[in-house]
Design a protein around this motif. Structure first.
Motif, mmCIF file in Angstrom:
data_model
loop_
_atom_site.group_PDB
_atom_site.id
_atom_site.type_symbol
_atom_site.label_atom_id
_atom_site.label_comp_id
_atom_site.label_asym_id
_atom_site.label_seq_id
_atom_site.Cartn_x
_atom_site.Cartn_y
_atom_site.Cartn_z
ATOM 1 N N VAL A 111 1.341 4.741 6.765
ATOM 2 C CA VAL A 111 0.867 5.952 6.126
ATOM 3 C C VAL A 111 2.024 6.564 5.351
ATOM 4 O O VAL A 111 3.133 6.705 5.870
ATOM 5 N N ASN A 112 1.759 6.864 4.099
ATOM 6 C CA ASN A 112 2.731 7.542 3.255
ATOM 7 C C ASN A 112 2.215 8.940 2.929
ATOM 8 O O ASN A 112 1.017 9.133 2.736
ATOM 9 N N MET A 113 3.118 9.902 2.863
ATOM 10 C CA MET A 113 2.751 11.263 2.512
ATOM 11 C C MET A 113 3.654 11.750 1.395
ATOM 12 O O MET A 113 4.858 11.501 1.412
ATOM 13 N N LYS A 114 3.065 12.412 0.400
ATOM 14 C CA LYS A 114 3.881 13.042 -0.629
ATOM 15 C C LYS A 114 3.302 14.398 -0.985
ATOM 16 O O LYS A 114 2.098 14.641 -0.863
ATOM 17 N N HIS A 115 4.199 15.273 -1.423
ATOM 18 C CA HIS A 115 3.775 16.581 -1.893
ATOM 19 C C HIS A 115 3.109 16.399 -3.243
ATOM 20 O O HIS A 115 3.644 15.749 -4.134
ATOM 21 N N TRP A 116 1.907 16.984 -3.407
ATOM 22 C CA TRP A 116 1.097 16.699 -4.604
ATOM 23 C C TRP A 116 0.927 17.915 -5.506
ATOM 24 O O TRP A 116 0.372 17.816 -6.590
ATOM 25 N N GLY A 117 1.387 19.085 -5.028
ATOM 26 C CA GLY A 117 1.262 20.282 -5.844
ATOM 27 C C GLY A 117 0.913 21.495 -5.003
ATOM 28 O O GLY A 117 1.081 21.512 -3.779
ATOM 29 N N LEU B 217 -0.788 14.410 -0.617
ATOM 30 C CA LEU B 217 -1.558 13.187 -0.804
ATOM 31 C C LEU B 217 -1.060 12.161 0.205
ATOM 32 O O LEU B 217 0.130 11.827 0.231
ATOM 33 N N TYR B 218 -1.968 11.665 1.013
ATOM 34 C CA TYR B 218 -1.652 10.648 2.012
ATOM 35 C C TYR B 218 -2.212 9.306 1.563
ATOM 36 O O TYR B 218 -3.329 9.230 1.044
ATOM 37 N N THR B 219 -1.445 8.257 1.787
ATOM 38 C CA THR B 219 -1.899 6.892 1.515
ATOM 39 C C THR B 219 -1.829 6.089 2.807
ATOM 40 O O THR B 219 -0.783 6.038 3.458
ATOM 41 N N ASN C 18 -4.885 -5.748 6.297
ATOM 42 C CA ASN C 18 -5.487 -6.603 5.273
ATOM 43 C C ASN C 18 -5.159 -6.158 3.855
ATOM 44 O O ASN C 18 -5.629 -6.759 2.889
ATOM 45 N N GLY C 19 -4.373 -5.092 3.751
ATOM 46 C CA GLY C 19 -4.015 -4.584 2.430
ATOM 47 C C GLY C 19 -4.954 -3.531 1.905
ATOM 48 O O GLY C 19 -4.718 -2.960 0.828
ATOM 49 N N MET C 20 -6.041 -3.270 2.607
ATOM 50 C CA MET C 20 -6.956 -2.205 2.191
ATOM 51 C C MET C 20 -6.231 -0.869 2.237
ATOM 52 O O MET C 20 -5.499 -0.578 3.174
ATOM 53 N N LYS C 21 -6.449 -0.033 1.189
ATOM 54 C CA LYS C 21 -5.740 1.232 1.085
ATOM 55 C C LYS C 21 -6.709 2.383 0.842
ATOM 56 O O LYS C 21 -7.735 2.208 0.185
#
Length: 360
Positions: free
Chosen positions: A13-19, A28-30, A35-38
């Motif tokens: 899980v990646n998190m970034k500030h989006w505004g 925004l979380y990714t 299996n590579g599904m995102k």
């Protein structure tokens, strides 16, 4: 601000500030599975901004419409990927009576109330956090809808959990508690296109496990009737190309608006029974839908008109997506024989919907 954490079973899980909006911070979380599904989710509106699934060649295809930036979401009022509430779909005349008291809601769809009002859950900033599990990762979003918001009674504490599993399923768990009697009907408004976000979805093959639907009037409000889909373009009991059905002569489709109808599912709230499927032959992507809800709204992107520029500068045109919004029926608070959407203080609202992806 950006962080990356490796979770169980190599899920990430990646998190970034989006505004920022409304004085609140937006993230925004990714999420990615083995299996590579995102999946990408923002706490602005609890929106699924991207859902990348493998096609028959093993390449990832983003199967939901949306935007690349928070600014685009703010500048283009829409429901792409959002949590919808307090009440998904329409309530006639923006009013209902509960315990002998009449409540007047925001009338944001002509004289009617739609998807929670002028500022529904889709435009609220939610709290969000990632939760690690054995073979999956979840994003948990919470929001307090205060008494009187958009006209609804009661303070409603809402929790929506998005879970991405290693069998390529997206599970959405909804939960809500109130301190006063109210109505509650939550859903997710993802616009699916299994061929990517830059083409018509009319070649998708759709199956809906429903023998009946709820007819609507010229304002898309249910008439109160429950009618058979047999011998009508509403019949998707067997997998059928959506475009084929849409071209059939039918009074509710003649004005060019197209599908925006609630189906009465045969599944009786059984999460193990298949409620719907969607298949795109060109990519081989096959989506199965399971739900505890009694209905699902089929919407075929009728009001997309080419005026919206989405991801990677792509234009969203009419019928570029299929929405399958699991729900209680539209206008249930005003139709006594529809499944009740009343929530009382001693009850907990819970419901689950699953979208599972594979190829064939």
């Amino acid at each position: 601000m950006f962080s990356s954490v490796t979770l169980a079973a190599d899920m990430k899980v990646n998190m970034k500030h989006w505004g920022e909006t409304q004085g609140e911070q937006v993230y925004l979380y990714t999420i990615a599975n083995d299996n590579g599904m995102k999946m990408k989710v923002t706490n602005y509106g609890g929106r699924i901004t991207a859902l990348e699934v493998p096609d028959k060649e093993g390449d990832l295809v983003d199967v939901v419409l949306g935007f690349d930036s928070l600014k685009d979401y703010l500048n283009n009022p829409n429901n792409f990927g959002a949590v919808i509430g307090r009440y998904g779909n329409r309530i006639a005349n923006g009013s209902f009576t509960l315990n002998n008291k009449t409540y007047h809601l925001a009338q944001n769809n002509g004289d009617n109330h739609l998807h929670g009002g002028f500022v529904g859950f889709d435009q609220r900033v939610w709290n969000i956090k990632a939760v690690e599990k054995d073979d999956e990762v979840s994003l948990v979003l919470t929001y307090l809808s205060e008494d009187g918001e958009e006209g609804y009674p009661g303070n409603l504490n809402v929790k929506v959990t998005y879970t991405l599993t290693n069998d390529n399923a997206l599970r959405i768990d909804y939960q809500a508690k109130t301190d006063q009697p109210t109505v509650c009907n939550l859903t997710n408004h993802s616009y699916f296109n299994l061929n990517g976000v830059n083409s018509s979805a009319m070649d998708h093959q759709l199956m809906i496990n429903a023998d009946h639907y709820t007819p609507i009037d010229e304002e898309w409000i249910p008439t109160g009737a429950i009618e058979s889909v047999a011998n009508t373009p509403m019949d998707f009991r067997n997998p059928t190309r959506v475009g084929k059905r849409a071209k059939q002569d039918f009074w509710q489709l003649e004005n060019g608006v197209g599908y925006d109808h609630n189906y009465v599912l045969n599944t009786n709230g059984d999460l193990n029974q298949l409620a719907a499927t969607l298949y795109e032959p060109s990519t081989g992507i096959f989506m199965k839908m399971y739900t505890e809800e009694p209905g699902v709204q089929l919407y075929a992107g009728n009001f997309l008109d080419g005026s919206i520029t989405g991801k990677d500068g792509k234009t969203y045109k009419k019928h570029y997506a299929i929405c399958l919004e699991t729900q209680h029926f539209p206008d249930s608070p005003n139709v006594s024989h529809f499944p009740s959407t009343v929530l009382k203080p001693d009850e907990t609202y819970t419901t689950t919907t699953i979208y599972k992806f594979s190829t064939k």
